[in-house]
Design a protein around this motif. Structure first.
Motif, PDB file in Angstrom:
ATOM      1  N   UNK A  64      73.619  15.743 104.285  1.00  0.00           N
ATOM      2  CA  UNK A  64      72.465  14.939 104.673  1.00  0.00           C
ATOM      3  C   UNK A  64      71.291  15.828 105.095  1.00  0.00           C
ATOM      4  N   UNK A  65      71.586  16.895 105.820  1.00  0.00           N
ATOM      5  CA  UNK A  65      70.531  17.829 106.237  1.00  0.00           C
ATOM      6  C   UNK A  65      69.985  18.605 105.045  1.00  0.00           C
ATOM      7  N   UNK A  66      70.863  18.967 104.107  1.00  0.00           N
ATOM      8  CA  UNK A  66      70.445  19.795 102.971  1.00  0.00           C
ATOM      9  C   UNK A  66      69.841  18.992 101.826  1.00  0.00           C
ATOM     10  N   UNK A 104      77.972  19.840 112.563  1.00  0.00           N
ATOM     11  CA  UNK A 104      77.651  19.599 111.161  1.00  0.00           C
ATOM     12  C   UNK A 104      76.186  19.822 110.808  1.00  0.00           C
ATOM     13  N   UNK A 105      75.249  19.132 111.475  1.00  0.00           N
ATOM     14  CA  UNK A 105      73.835  19.351 111.155  1.00  0.00           C
ATOM     15  C   UNK A 105      73.388  20.793 111.374  1.00  0.00           C
ATOM     16  N   UNK A 106      73.877  21.420 112.455  1.00  0.00           N
ATOM     17  CA  UNK A 106      73.488  22.802 112.727  1.00  0.00           C
ATOM     18  C   UNK A 106      74.019  23.743 111.657  1.00  0.00           C
ATOM     19  N   UNK A 107      75.276  23.532 111.269  1.00  0.00           N
ATOM     20  CA  UNK A 107      75.875  24.374 110.238  1.00  0.00           C
ATOM     21  C   UNK A 107      75.165  24.178 108.904  1.00  0.00           C
ATOM     22  N   UNK A 108      74.824  22.915 108.593  1.00  0.00           N
ATOM     23  CA  UNK A 108      74.111  22.641 107.355  1.00  0.00           C
ATOM     24  C   UNK A 108      72.759  23.319 107.318  1.00  0.00           C
ATOM     25  N   UNK A 115      67.630  20.481 111.467  1.00  0.00           N
ATOM     26  CA  UNK A 115      68.980  20.259 111.981  1.00  0.00           C
ATOM     27  C   UNK A 115      69.011  20.318 113.502  1.00  0.00           C
ATOM     28  N   UNK A 116      68.189  21.180 114.097  1.00  0.00           N
ATOM     29  CA  UNK A 116      68.124  21.254 115.567  1.00  0.00           C
ATOM     30  C   UNK A 116      67.582  19.965 116.173  1.00  0.00           C
ATOM     31  N   UNK A 149      70.812  14.068 119.687  1.00  0.00           N
ATOM     32  CA  UNK A 149      71.558  12.861 119.303  1.00  0.00           C
ATOM     33  C   UNK A 149      73.064  13.138 119.303  1.00  0.00           C
ATOM     34  N   UNK A 150      73.482  14.205 118.595  1.00  0.00           N
ATOM     35  CA  UNK A 150      74.908  14.506 118.461  1.00  0.00           C
ATOM     36  C   UNK A 150      75.535  14.875 119.798  1.00  0.00           C
ATOM     37  N   UNK A 151      74.864  15.745 120.559  1.00  0.00           N
ATOM     38  CA  UNK A 151      75.418  16.181 121.836  1.00  0.00           C
ATOM     39  C   UNK A 151      75.524  15.026 122.828  1.00  0.00           C
TER      40      UNK A 151
END
Length: 439
Positions: free
Chosen positions: A27-29, A147-151, A286-287, A292-294
């Protein structure tokens, strides 16, 4: 033997995390993939929807295949196909190729994920079983946050193709450890409802396709009819009709669909807004999702440990109210709004799954959990289609998508109220086995 079972559990947890990571990373990529491969703007939504749509439609059938032919066997088949299609996605040279491989990848995930609870149950007993089941939530929470950070990191540091290649060594590791898992199957193998599976898959596709692509509302109506036929047919019973004898179960399915449509749709909108409107880098985009995720992970932990036993189903309203505050704030202060909205998500989901399952009989728990998981994925696919389309037609700001989300959450409050039983707010109620969120 005990140590081997715990090592086998690692394989199951990695497989669970791979599913969630694959959805969030891609989704991020997605905007970068579109820039590289070209094609239509709507392809950005299809990169996600092509995965979650077959995943949603085939989850129940995937579980039944494991019950009938062996859960470890189906787990291995699913992981093998997932690894191969991940490599194929990385080598795709056109949007249509990537979308096709993503669809097969989603079907493979639908074969993997339903087996994990059954394999854990056949590997552990007593207090060890509770500990093993308790590892799922933290692992999925960590995968959702990373996930978003890794992406963003992988796409910016290397290439979007590496996003898919990450699955290859992980999947090979899972297959290497899977021999430590015991084989298990249902003592009463269920029928494989081929017609029901075709109706569910075709209906889901026909509902989503017009929103993403054609604007042919006749197709959408046809999809609704097919889904209705799948629900009403008595032979085969892909969906256990007895579940709907419980007063709150049907509203729970609607609530899950609406809620996760907002959750998944807005995640995509934030990414598109960051990259297409603000022209931020993939890493910076992604950051933006980190609050939201945390916040979701922390709120879910607090809710599960303390709040749900004190507030019961009332915690659903607290979570939805907090999320409404976050959504209404999003057009004015996005990052704080995402943090507030994430708190609402964590509070709501913990109370929701407890309330949705507490009246379901022991013999219905597996079917209920599978169906809730399936409509959750369907809601996510629908959200990507609806909110992605809203943003791409009005790309300057996220205002319109945020206010539509507010309206959907208000409706969700009403459907959540229909779920509640007269005694659902009592304290100290036993919490049922957790339902895993695929996204």
């Amino acid at each position: 033997m005990t140590n081997k079972r715990w090592i086998g559990l690692i394989a199951l947890l990695i497989a669970e995390a791979m599913n969630l990571l694959d959805a969030t990373i891609v989704q991020v990529a997605a905007p970068v993939i579109h820039t590289d491969l070209g094609g239509r703007t709507a392809d950005i939504q299809w990169f996600s929807a092509a995965y979650t749509l077959p995943f949603a439609a085939l989850l129940i059938t995937g579980g039944r295949l494991g019950d009938r032919f062996g859960r470890r066997r189906m787990f291995r088949v699913g992981v093998t196909v997932f690894v191969l299609t991940s490599a194929a996605c990385a080598l795709a040279t056109a949007p249509a190729e990537l979308i096709g491989f993503r669809a097969v990848q989603g079907a493979a995930a639908a074969l993997v994920i339903p087996q994990t609870i059954g394999l854990i149950r056949s590997s552990f007993t007593g207090s060890a079983l509770s500990k093993a089941l308790g590892t799922i939530g933290p692992v999925m929470g960590l995968a959702g946050i990373s996930g978003p950070l890794l992406g963003g990191f992988i796409t910016e540091a290397s290439s979007w193709r590496v996003v898919f290649l990450v699955n290859v060594p992980l999947g090979i590791g899972v297959l290497a450890l899977s021999h430590l898992l015991p084989e298990s199957a249902s003592p009463q193998p269920p029928r494989i409802d081929i017609l029901g599976t075709l109706l569910l898959t075709g209906g889901t596709a026909l509902v989503v396709y017009p929103i993403l692509q054609s604007r042919d509302w006749f197709l959408l109506a046809a999809g609704v009819v097919l889904l209705g036929l799948c629900l009403l047919r008595k032979d085969g019973r892909l969906i256990e009709v007895s579940l709907f004898a419980h007063r709150g179960f049907a509203p729970a399915l609607v609530t899950s669909t609406l809620f996760f449509a907002v959750m998944s749709g807005l995640t995509l909108v934030v990414v598109l807004h960051q990259q297409l409107t603000l022209h931020h880098s993939v890493m910076r985009s992604s950051l933006a999702l980190l609050p939201w995720s945390a916040a979701t992970g922390i709120a879910a932990l607090v809710a599960g440990q303390w709040l749900v036993t004190r507030l019961g189903s009332r915690l659903m309203y607290v979570g939805l109210g907090v999320q409404l505050v976050g959504l209404a704030t999003a057009p004015y202060a996005l990052l704080p709004a995402l943090a507030v909205g994430g708190i609402g998500v964590g509070l709501f989901t913990t109370a929701f799954f407890t309330e949705a399952l507490h009246r379901v009989g022991p013999h219905e728990t597996g079917s209920a959990a599978g169906l809730l998981n399936a409509v959750q994925q369907f809601g996510g696919t629908l959200g990507v289609a609806v909110f992605g389309t809203i943003f791409l037609h009005h790309p300057a700001t996220i205002d319109r998508a945020a206010w539509v989300a507010v309206a959907v959450v208000v409706v969700t409050v009403a459907t959540a109220h229909l779920m509640r039983s007269p005694h659902s707010t009592r304290r100290g109620r036993a919490t049922p086995e957790p339902v895993r969120t695929g996204r």
